[in-house]
Design a protein around this motif. Structure first.
Motif, PDB file in Angstrom:
ATOM      1  N   ASP A   1       0.871  -1.166   0.000  1.00 16.21           N
ATOM      2  CA  ASP A   1       0.000   0.000   0.000  1.00 16.21           C
ATOM      3  C   ASP A   1       0.914   1.224   0.000  1.00 16.21           C
ATOM      4  O   ASP A   1       1.527   1.530   1.027  1.00 16.21           O
ATOM      5  CB  ASP A   1      -0.907  -0.001   1.231  1.00 16.21           C
ATOM      6  N   PRO A   2       1.068   1.926  -1.108  1.00 12.91           N
ATOM      7  CA  PRO A   2       2.011   3.045  -1.177  1.00 12.91           C
ATOM      8  C   PRO A   2       1.768   4.110  -0.119  1.00 12.91           C
ATOM      9  O   PRO A   2       2.703   4.756   0.359  1.00 12.91           O
ATOM     10  CB  PRO A   2       1.786   3.605  -2.586  1.00 12.91           C
ATOM     11  N   GLN A   3       0.501   4.270   0.275  1.00 13.40           N
ATOM     12  CA  GLN A   3       0.185   5.285   1.286  1.00 13.40           C
ATOM     13  C   GLN A   3       0.379   4.783   2.719  1.00 13.40           C
ATOM     14  O   GLN A   3       0.412   5.593   3.640  1.00 13.40           O
ATOM     15  CB  GLN A   3      -1.263   5.764   1.135  1.00 13.40           C
ATOM     16  N   GLU A   4       0.518   3.454   2.902  1.00 14.57           N
ATOM     17  CA  GLU A   4       0.485   2.846   4.239  1.00 14.57           C
ATOM     18  C   GLU A   4      -0.618   3.526   5.053  1.00 14.57           C
ATOM     19  O   GLU A   4      -0.396   4.177   6.072  1.00 14.57           O
ATOM     20  CB  GLU A   4       1.831   2.929   4.948  1.00 14.57           C
ATOM     21  N   SER A   5      -1.847   3.350   4.573  1.00 18.52           N
ATOM     22  CA  SER A   5      -2.991   4.090   5.103  1.00 18.52           C
ATOM     23  C   SER A   5      -3.262   3.814   6.569  1.00 18.52           C
ATOM     24  O   SER A   5      -3.722   4.701   7.303  1.00 18.52           O
ATOM     25  CB  SER A   5      -4.232   3.752   4.278  1.00 18.52           C
ATOM     26  N   PHE A   6      -3.008   2.593   7.021  1.00 19.16           N
ATOM     27  CA  PHE A   6      -3.311   2.212   8.396  1.00 19.16           C
ATOM     28  C   PHE A   6      -2.018   1.725   9.053  1.00 19.16           C
ATOM     29  O   PHE A   6      -1.378   0.808   8.548  1.00 19.16           O
ATOM     30  CB  PHE A   6      -4.369   1.107   8.428  1.00 19.16           C
ATOM     31  N   THR A   7      -1.650   2.324  10.164  1.00 17.34           N
ATOM     32  CA  THR A   7      -0.373   1.998  10.804  1.00 17.34           C
ATOM     33  C   THR A   7      -0.523   1.080  12.007  1.00 17.34           C
ATOM     34  O   THR A   7       0.455   0.450  12.419  1.00 17.34           O
ATOM     35  CB  THR A   7       0.346   3.279  11.233  1.00 17.34           C
ATOM     36  N   SER A   8      -1.718   0.990  12.588  1.00 18.13           N
ATOM     37  CA  SER A   8      -1.943   0.101  13.722  1.00 18.13           C
ATOM     38  C   SER A   8      -3.437  -0.129  13.881  1.00 18.13           C
ATOM     39  O   SER A   8      -4.254   0.617  13.336  1.00 18.13           O
ATOM     40  CB  SER A   8      -1.358   0.679  15.019  1.00 18.13           C
ATOM     41  N   GLY A   9      -3.787  -1.174  14.632  1.00 20.01           N
ATOM     42  CA  GLY A   9      -5.195  -1.453  14.867  1.00 20.01           C
ATOM     43  C   GLY A   9      -5.385  -2.865  15.365  1.00 20.01           C
ATOM     44  O   GLY A   9      -4.426  -3.551  15.722  1.00 20.01           O
ATOM     45  N   VAL A  10      -6.631  -3.315  15.368  1.00 20.99           N
ATOM     46  CA  VAL A  10      -6.967  -4.621  15.905  1.00 20.99           C
ATOM     47  C   VAL A  10      -7.033  -5.653  14.789  1.00 20.99           C
ATOM     48  O   VAL A  10      -7.072  -5.324  13.599  1.00 20.99           O
ATOM     49  CB  VAL A  10      -8.303  -4.586  16.677  1.00 20.99           C
ATOM     50  N   SER A  11      -7.020  -6.910  15.186  1.00 17.94           N
ATOM     51  CA  SER A  11      -7.062  -8.026  14.237  1.00 17.94           C
ATOM     52  C   SER A  11      -8.338  -8.828  14.449  1.00 17.94           C
ATOM     53  O   SER A  11      -8.986  -8.737  15.491  1.00 17.94           O
ATOM     54  CB  SER A  11      -5.854  -8.944  14.438  1.00 17.94           C
ATOM     55  N   GLY A  12      -8.654  -9.652  13.459  1.00 16.42           N
ATOM     56  CA  GLY A  12      -9.821 -10.498  13.618  1.00 16.42           C
ATOM     57  C   GLY A  12     -10.169 -11.261  12.361  1.00 16.42           C
ATOM     58  O   GLY A  12      -9.377 -11.354  11.426  1.00 16.42           O
ATOM     59  N   VAL A  13     -11.375 -11.809  12.352  1.00 12.02           N
ATOM     60  CA  VAL A  13     -11.886 -12.574  11.223  1.00 12.02           C
ATOM     61  C   VAL A  13     -13.253 -12.035  10.850  1.00 12.02           C
ATOM     62  O   VAL A  13     -13.938 -11.423  11.665  1.00 12.02           O
ATOM     63  CB  VAL A  13     -11.984 -14.080  11.548  1.00 12.02           C
ATOM     64  N   GLY A  14     -13.638 -12.267   9.616  1.00 15.56           N
ATOM     65  CA  GLY A  14     -14.941 -11.790   9.183  1.00 15.56           C
ATOM     66  C   GLY A  14     -15.408 -12.544   7.958  1.00 15.56           C
ATOM     67  O   GLY A  14     -14.726 -13.443   7.450  1.00 15.56           O
ATOM     68  N   LEU A  15     -16.590 -12.170   7.475  1.00 19.05           N
ATOM     69  CA  LEU A  15     -17.117 -12.771   6.266  1.00 19.05           C
ATOM     70  C   LEU A  15     -18.053 -11.799   5.582  1.00 19.05           C
ATOM     71  O   LEU A  15     -18.632 -10.913   6.200  1.00 19.05           O
ATOM     72  CB  LEU A  15     -17.821 -14.094   6.544  1.00 19.05           C
ATOM     73  N   GLN A  16     -18.135 -11.962   4.272  1.00 18.16           N
ATOM     74  CA  GLN A  16     -18.972 -11.136   3.410  1.00 18.16           C
ATOM     75  C   GLN A  16     -19.647 -12.057   2.416  1.00 18.16           C
ATOM     76  O   GLN A  16     -19.022 -12.962   1.855  1.00 18.16           O
ATOM     77  CB  GLN A  16     -18.096 -10.121   2.668  1.00 18.16           C
ATOM     78  N   LEU A  17     -20.940 -11.841   2.200  1.00 14.87           N
ATOM     79  CA  LEU A  17     -21.626 -12.619   1.183  1.00 14.87           C
ATOM     80  C   LEU A  17     -21.005 -12.362  -0.178  1.00 14.87           C
ATOM     81  O   LEU A  17     -20.771 -11.220  -0.557  1.00 14.87           O
ATOM     82  CB  LEU A  17     -23.106 -12.235   1.127  1.00 14.87           C
ATOM     83  N   SER A  18     -20.738 -13.412  -0.917  1.00 10.48           N
ATOM     84  CA  SER A  18     -20.364 -13.239  -2.313  1.00 10.48           C
ATOM     85  C   SER A  18     -21.563 -12.662  -3.059  1.00 10.48           C
ATOM     86  O   SER A  18     -22.673 -13.177  -2.934  1.00 10.48           O
ATOM     87  CB  SER A  18     -19.961 -14.575  -2.938  1.00 10.48           C
TER      88      SER A  18
END
Length: 217
Positions: free
Chosen positions: A147-164
């Motif tokens: 990501d050339p902008q390195e838009s996000f430098t820190s945060g939380v982790s997890g799992v998710g799902l999205q309907l196709s």
């Protein structure tokens, strides 16, 4: 911990025999949820590796996601996704309600009725996903981008799902196992942190899937 928001009344989360299930009894066409994710707010990472077994129940046709450096209030995050309908492997930057695909392997997976072990590593502005047939098993794919902008430098982790988008007639359903998140480089005193998730949701969409149907290579 976070709490549910923006989900349908029929959306449920459960854990049985160590397997996390996110699901809805109603399809999106009948008012069911189109997405959901689980994360924690008390562990913030900068450089991080997130991993999990995706689809251990071999029962989904949705997009299953690992996310890193997430902001749960806006769901700005980096994401690694296996699409269990189209068979694509994607690396994305999610900004609000839109996912910008940074790189992908279209049609990577021919067998979608099984589980895969996915690792997602974010170091600086470099994103890497690695897919294995099982934890500690054979590596099947590797995808790296920046990501050339390195838009996000820190945060939380997890799992998710999205309907196709091509599977909106089926209710949301996804399962996960062995979910972990560790800083990079990994600490020598611990194998990692097993994430105990609170549930949250967001309205992110996969832009390239909704706006265009690409021809597989």
């Amino acid at each position: 911990m976070t709490s549910p928001s923006g989900l349908s009344p029929t959306f449920t989360t459960s854990t049985e025999n160590g397997i996390l299930t996110l699901s809805d009894s109603q399809s999106a066409n009948n008012g069911g949820s189109v997405q959901g994710f689980w994360g924690i707010t008390d562990q913030v990472f900068t450089d991080v590796k997130v991993s999990a077994i995706l689809n251990p129940s071999a029962s989904t046709d949705d997009q299953l996601v690992l996310f890193a450096r997430g902001k749960l209030n806006t769901f700005d995050t980096y994401a690694a996704t296996i699409d269990f309908f189209d068979g694509d492997l994607l690396l994305s930057k999610v900004v609000g309600t839109q996912a910008i695909v940074l790189d992908e392997i279209e049609g990577a997976f021919s067998d979608l009725n099984r589980s895969y072990f996915l690792e997602f590593e974010v170091v600086g502005n470099r994103l890497t996903s690695r897919v294995f047939d099982s934890p500690g098993g054979t590596q099947l794919f590797s995808l790296t981008t920046t990501d050339p902008q390195e838009s996000f430098t820190s945060g939380v982790s997890g799992v998710g799902l999205q309907l196709s988008p091509t599977a909106l007639i089926n209710p949301l359903n996804g399962t996960f196992d062995n979910v972990t998140s560790v800083p990079v480089p990994e600490p020598t005193t611990s194998a990692g942190l097993l994430l105990t998730f609170g549930v949250a949701s967001s309205g992110w969409v996969v832009r390239h899937k909704l706006q265009s149907q690409k021809t597989k290579r």
